[in-house]
Write a protein that holds these residues in place. Structure first.
Motif, PDB file in Angstrom:
ATOM      1  N   SER A  98      87.272  27.187  27.152  1.00  0.00           N
ATOM      2  CA  SER A  98      86.048  27.871  26.752  1.00  0.00           C
ATOM      3  C   SER A  98      84.998  27.832  27.852  1.00  0.00           C
ATOM      4  CB  SER A  98      85.475  27.231  25.482  1.00  0.00           C
ATOM      5  OG  SER A  98      86.356  27.398  24.396  1.00  0.00           O
ATOM      6  N   PHE A 137      85.301  23.681  22.120  1.00  0.00           N
ATOM      7  CA  PHE A 137      84.903  24.350  23.360  1.00  0.00           C
ATOM      8  C   PHE A 137      85.396  23.543  24.549  1.00  0.00           C
ATOM      9  CE2 PHE A 137      81.040  26.065  20.888  1.00  0.00           C
ATOM     10  CZ  PHE A 137      81.855  26.991  20.257  1.00  0.00           C
ATOM     11  N   TYR A 189      80.126  31.913  23.285  1.00  0.00           N
ATOM     12  CA  TYR A 189      81.030  32.837  23.964  1.00  0.00           C
ATOM     13  C   TYR A 189      80.308  34.074  24.499  1.00  0.00           C
ATOM     14  CZ  TYR A 189      84.910  29.962  22.491  1.00  0.00           C
ATOM     15  OH  TYR A 189      85.774  28.907  22.340  1.00  0.00           O
ATOM     16  N   PHE A 243      88.812  33.344  20.356  1.00  0.00           N
ATOM     17  CA  PHE A 243      88.341  31.979  20.136  1.00  0.00           C
ATOM     18  C   PHE A 243      87.256  31.937  19.063  1.00  0.00           C
ATOM     19  CE2 PHE A 243      89.616  30.801  24.721  1.00  0.00           C
ATOM     20  CZ  PHE A 243      90.791  30.213  24.284  1.00  0.00           C
TER      21      PHE A 243
END
Length: 561
Positions: free
Chosen positions: A56, A52, A303, A78
């Motif tokens: 991210s 991450f 996410y 991702f």
């Protein structure tokens, strides 16, 4: 002054953890693999901290902020990237049990050419991934601190300070220190995301209502022209005659572009050196697989929050821009000129300077954590795969460690130099998020050059060293050529597809690997290699017993003669 003090405290705390729990013995096994004693949950958190990155933490929210629904494809790709790792790679990779990707491929295919080629590919991927992390650190410093040191700009200061600090941490702490700092850093990232999501929702933000309101008007983003900024409507990539809308596809990608992006991210994860090297630290293949299960769940949560907060930033910042004078320097008609500022500004809107500081710390933690993993992967490939095997065959453990640390310094300096040449404002018109886009190039290179060879080497017995070299070179050259062509084409419908080339380059790499492998000879002792990768503990024990039995019978026969 308070902002600088906060960052100094953060860097000091991260460095202290790495130093306090660094390996006490000067051993490459400890420095690169943490003695293969990293537990499932700890390794999962460390992988998340490694994975991450700025793409991210800042990039996904920025992509959603700038292009709406099309920005969500980054989150999807991702998060989906660990599914192929779980199904095809994690357990066999760990069972084979080497130090690094080049080490695995070199031993599996019994080829020095494979080892050297994969070292070059790994270093290229690491550099491509490091540069956007350094760019993000400059962006964070520029907004949060706002001033440079020693005559440098704020952006340049952020790049240099963060790179130097994490370089020192990796050189001192090795894999053990890096693992624990990355695990703690991930938990900090997740806590900051949860805090911001709670405070945004508590203020009255409603995701369905905000999405409906944002989609009621055409999507428009700031564009610089002649030294002035203005809003320009975004063209729908699916229907060029119509404007794009926040809640509809087409804000950045065509149908092929959407598929190409997700495929690049999903396949790229399996070829990222700093992620795959972490599986060598698990005690067993089963532990490696369970680690991946944890990572998939944590990635889904992370996410989801990133998409929520990117949408909140688009909705909230425009509504409050007239009431907050400091936003005038960052926005055009209420829309941020640099999308990567979305979460940072959202933190300041709801938490003042303290809120901005908290988000800035989280973003910097994401940058530092990923840079640490990348530098450690670089050290492993140079120090273990090159120095120990080709430069100094009789190197002591201490000499090998210093070779790895020297590689860390060189690669860090090179990435910082390239990041200093990048100005985010000059590229925001072409990309929804420059950080996320640059990371996607690294994913595309990894998914093109390494992942097809990885999967074939693990699951196709006929794979040869010559085939693997052909596949890696074909995938890398195709991916780099297409990405370069996409950048040169600028903001055109085909550019987005060219800059996510895995849909073309990965099949080319696979075909080259298979074709050349069929024309060359595979390793001789394939049964032993296959059992080592895919057999259970009982299978491997039975093979060892059988080998010892055969050796004993042969010895007795010779003695009888």
């Amino acid at each position: 002054m308070t902002s600088i003090l906060l960052l100094v405290v953060l860097l000091a705390a991260v460095g202290s953890v790495a130093i306090l729990i660094r390996p006490q013995r000067a051993s490459t096994f400890e420095f690169y693999l943490a003695g293969r004693r990293v537990g499932v949950v700890t390794n999962a958190c460390a992988i998340c901290g490694d994975y991450f990155s700025a793409a991210s933490f800042l990039g996904v929210a920025a992509a959603v902020y700038a292009s709406g629904l099309d920005g969500m494809w980054y989150a999807t790709g991702f998060a989906a990237g660990f599914v192929p790792v779980l199904l095809f790679i994690a357990a066999p990779l760990r069972r084979f049990g080497e130090f690094s990707i080049p080490d695995f491929l070199g031993r599996r295919l019994e080829s020095n050419s494979v080892r050297l080629t994969s070292v070059a590919i790994v270093q290229l991927i690491i550099l491509a991934y490091l540069v956007p992390q350094a760019v993000a650190s400059g962006i964070i410093w520029e907004l949060f601190i706002g001033q440079g040191v020693g005559g440098l700009s704020a952006y340049a200061t952020g790049v240099l300070v963060s790179t130097a600090a994490i370089m020192l941490m990796v050189a001192l702490g090795g894999m053990r220190g890096t693992t624990w700092t990355q695990a703690v850093q991930f938990l900090m990232l997740l806590a900051i995301f949860v805090w911001l999501a709670i405070i945004v929702v508590a203020s009255g933000f409603n995701y369905p209502d905000a999405l409906r309101e944002l989609s009621s008007r055409p999507l428009a983003n700031p564009v610089e022209s002649g030294g002035t900024w203005r809003l320009e409507e975004v063209t729908n990539r699916l229907h060029p005659e119509s404007p794009a809308y926040f809640g509809e596809p087409g804000g950045q990608y065509s149908q092929l572009g959407q598929f190409a992006l997700i495929l690049s991210l999903a396949l790229g994860t399996a070829g990222l050196p700093h992620i795959m090297n972490r599986y060598f630290t698990s005690p067993t293949g089963t532990a490696a697989r369970m680690t991946t299960v944890w990572v998939v769940g944590l990635a889904g949560l992370f996410y989801t929050l990133a998409v929520l907060l990117g949408t909140a930033a688009r909705s909230v910042i425009r509504d409050v821009s007239a009431e907050l004078p400091w936003l005038a320097e960052l926005t055009t008609e209420g829309v941020l000129r640099v999308p990567e500022y979305a979460l940072l500004v959202l933190g300041q809107v709801f938490g003042g300077r303290a809120g901005l500081g908290l988000i800035a710390v989280g973003a910097l933690v994401a940058v530092l954590s990923t840079i640490a993993g990348l530098l450690l992967a670089s050290a492993a490939s140079w120090g273990h795969d090159i120095y120990e095997r080709y430069i100094n065959l009789h190197a002591t453990q201490n000499q090998a460690l210093w070779a790895g640390r020297a590689a860390v310094a060189v690669v860090a300096a090179l990435s910082a130099g390239l990041a200093l040449a990048v100005r985010p404002e000059s590229l925001t018109g072409q990309f929804p998020s420059i950080v996320a886009t640059m990371v996607t190039w690294a994913f595309a290179l990894a998914g093109s050059a390494l992942t097809p060879v990885f999967i074939l080497a693990i699951w196709w017995r006929r794979t040869t060293g010559a085939g693997a070299v052909a596949g890696m070179v074909t995938g890398a050259v195709t991916a780099v050529t297409m990405c370069a062509a996409g950048v040169l084409m600028g903001d055109t419908p085909y550019a987005a597809v060219l800059m996510t080339p895995t849909v073309v380059s990965a099949p080319c790499a696979a075909v080259a690997t298979v074709a050349v492998s069929l024309a060359s000879r595979p390793p001789q002792d394939m049964d032993r290699i296959w059992v080592r990768m895919h057999g259970t503990a009982a299978d491997r024990r039975a093979v060892r017993i059988a080998r010892l039995t055969v050796a004993g019978i042969g010895r007795r026969s010779r003695e009888g003669r």
